[in-house]
Design an enzyme around this catalytic site. Structure first.
Site, PDB file in Angstrom:
ATOM      1  CE  LYS A 162      -0.337  -0.452   5.041  1.00  0.00           C
ATOM      2  NZ  LYS A 162      -1.136  -1.036   6.131  1.00  0.00           N
ATOM      3  CE1 TYR A 172      11.534  32.016   5.828  1.00  0.00           C
ATOM      4  CE2 TYR A 172      11.815  29.636   5.553  1.00  0.00           C
ATOM      5  CZ  TYR A 172      11.507  30.887   5.023  1.00  0.00           C
ATOM      6  OH  TYR A 172      11.174  31.001   3.703  1.00  0.00           O
TER       7      TYR A 172
HETATM    8  C1  LIG Z   1      -0.409  -2.009   6.789  1.00  0.00           C
HETATM    9  C2  LIG Z   1      -1.025  -3.290   7.152  1.00  0.00           C
HETATM   10  C3  LIG Z   1      -0.249  -4.458   7.247  1.00  0.00           C
HETATM   11  C4  LIG Z   1       1.268  -4.438   7.177  1.00  0.00           C
HETATM   12  O1  LIG Z   1       1.735  -3.982   8.426  1.00  0.00           O
HETATM   13  P1  LIG Z   1       3.299  -3.798   8.724  1.00  0.00           P
HETATM   14  O2  LIG Z   1       3.333  -3.375  10.151  1.00  0.00           O
HETATM   15  O3  LIG Z   1       3.784  -2.730   7.802  1.00  0.00           O
HETATM   16  O4  LIG Z   1       3.959  -5.095   8.490  1.00  0.00           O
HETATM   17  C5  LIG Z   1      -0.900  -5.663   7.455  1.00  0.00           C
HETATM   18  N1  LIG Z   1      -2.250  -5.702   7.609  1.00  0.00           N
HETATM   19  C6  LIG Z   1      -3.028  -4.600   7.554  1.00  0.00           C
HETATM   20  C7  LIG Z   1      -4.481  -4.720   7.753  1.00  0.00           C
HETATM   21  C8  LIG Z   1      -2.436  -3.353   7.348  1.00  0.00           C
HETATM   22  O5  LIG Z   1      -3.197  -2.261   7.342  1.00  0.00           O
END
Ligand SMILES: *Cc1c(COP(=O)(O)O)cnc(C)c1O
Length: 360
Positions: free
Chosen positions: A38, A252
């Protein structure tokens, strides 16, 4: 033709990515290891990341959005691709692109059951995140009325751990117990462990591993040495160097000023590149193994660092055009996260669009 220009270079080691997938798979050789890609492959590029993981052996992939799934489908025609955020497009659109939703309520299960032909999907139950998935009363209803799943093709019952990176946290065992008892009632395969969950032990492995961040080199076991290979490096060039007399403000609001004559370098790296303003007067870049501290505020496109304490004996002093390391052997994503009071996940997914990207 592109013209070479002086900008930061993000190097992504797809070899290391594949090796990390194999290391996670080796934690439970009998259990297929999926890959969570993702958010543009955790910021590293959905297509090259997906292809590298496919070459390593991954066959099942998870994304958050329907559109991410369509993009991944275009490069991985044979992969199983599942959309974590639920039935977020019409059921028909999922089927047409051969995508699987994670059904997260009885209403979504009902919609999916109205397809002419059964098509695979996951069902998510909430065991403690209170985010997505069937709540306690929906779980009870489904357990009591398994016929609600009649004619459905359910690949996995899944749930997500809230504190997997804290092995001593009792919520892990509580979530595990709920997952177990629900899954045994329905007798369906289970997908449970994220990156850190894989390291909680075989009880957590079930029928599919579902890691994300560890693939990209972050440490899934923060209390122990990192078992993963580093995947990213980010090297940032010096645009200008100035000699400052004592008593001059930098950046800044002059939140830093020179207490002594100082050698200050300006780097094209700002919060618009995902280098958080929290790093102001806190983070370091590296010249070889020597730390070069950020001084003054991080601005939109630039940051200033103090070269004054660099010792020339190990390597010559950096000049305009030389690159300093922000991420690499001296500084992991987890380490850089500390000065911005965040986690490696956010460092990765904030990596900017203005870097030159090189895939090894
Ligand atoms: C993002 C996600 C994962 C992966 O999690 P990590 O901690 O990055 O390994 C797995 N399952 C779900 C439902 C997620 O949202």
């Amino acid at each position: 033709m592109t013209t070479a220009s002086l900008r930061s270079v993000l190097t992504i080691d797809t070899q290391a990515l594949g090796e990390n997938w194999r290391r996670l798979q080796a934690q439970a050789p009998q259990v297929p290891c999926a890959a969570v890609v993702k958010a543009d492959g955790y910021g590293l590029g959905l297509a090259p990341v997906g292809q590298a993981l496919w070459r390593a052996g991954a066959r099942a992939f998870y994304v958050a959005h329907f559109e991410e799934a369509l993009s991944l489908r275009a490069v991985l025609p044979e992969a199983h691709i599942t959309v974590l955020n639920g039935l977020v497009a019409e059921a028909r659109a999922f089927v047409e692109a051969d995508l699987r939703p994670v059904l997260s309520s009885l209403a979504q299960i009902e919609s999916w059951s109205r397809l002419d032909q059964p098509a695979p999907a996951n069902i998510q139950i909430d065991t403690g995140m209170a985010r997505l998935g069937l709540d306690d009363s929906e779980q009870a209803r489904l357990a009591k009325t398994p016929s609600l799943l009649q004619g459905l093709d359910i690949a996995f019952i899944m749930s997500h751990l809230a504190s997997a990176e804290e092995p001593g946290n009792p919520s892990n065992a509580a979530q595990l117990a709920q997952m177990r008892s629900f899954a045994s009632t329905l007798g369906l395969p289970v997908s449970f462990a994220n990156s850190s969950g894989i390291f909680l032990g075989a009880n957590y492995h079930f029928d599919q591993l579902r890691p994300g961040v560890a693939l990209y080199g972050a440490n899934p076991t923060p209390e122990l040495a990192n078992p993963m290979k580093s995947v990213v490096r980010l090297d940032c060039p010096i645009l200008q160097i100035r000699e400052l007399p004592a008593g001059r403000g930098v950046g800044y609001n002059a939140t830093w000023s020179s207490m002594r004559p100082s050698r200050i370098a300006t780097i094209p790296l700002g919060y618009a590149d995902g280098f958080s303003r929290q790093h102001s007067n806190a983070a370091s870049l590296y010249w070889g193994q020597q730390a070069v501290p950020v001084v003054g505020r991080v601005s939109m496109d630039l940051v200033t660092v103090d070269l004054t304490d660099l010792k020339p004996q190990d390597e010559p002093l950096p000049q305009v055009g030389d690159r300093l390391e922000l991420l690499g052997p001296q500084q992991s994503v987890d380490l850089l996260a500390q000065t911005a009071h965040t986690i490696g996940y956010e460092i990765l997914t904030s990596l900017g669009a203005r870097y030159e990207r090189r895939y090894l």
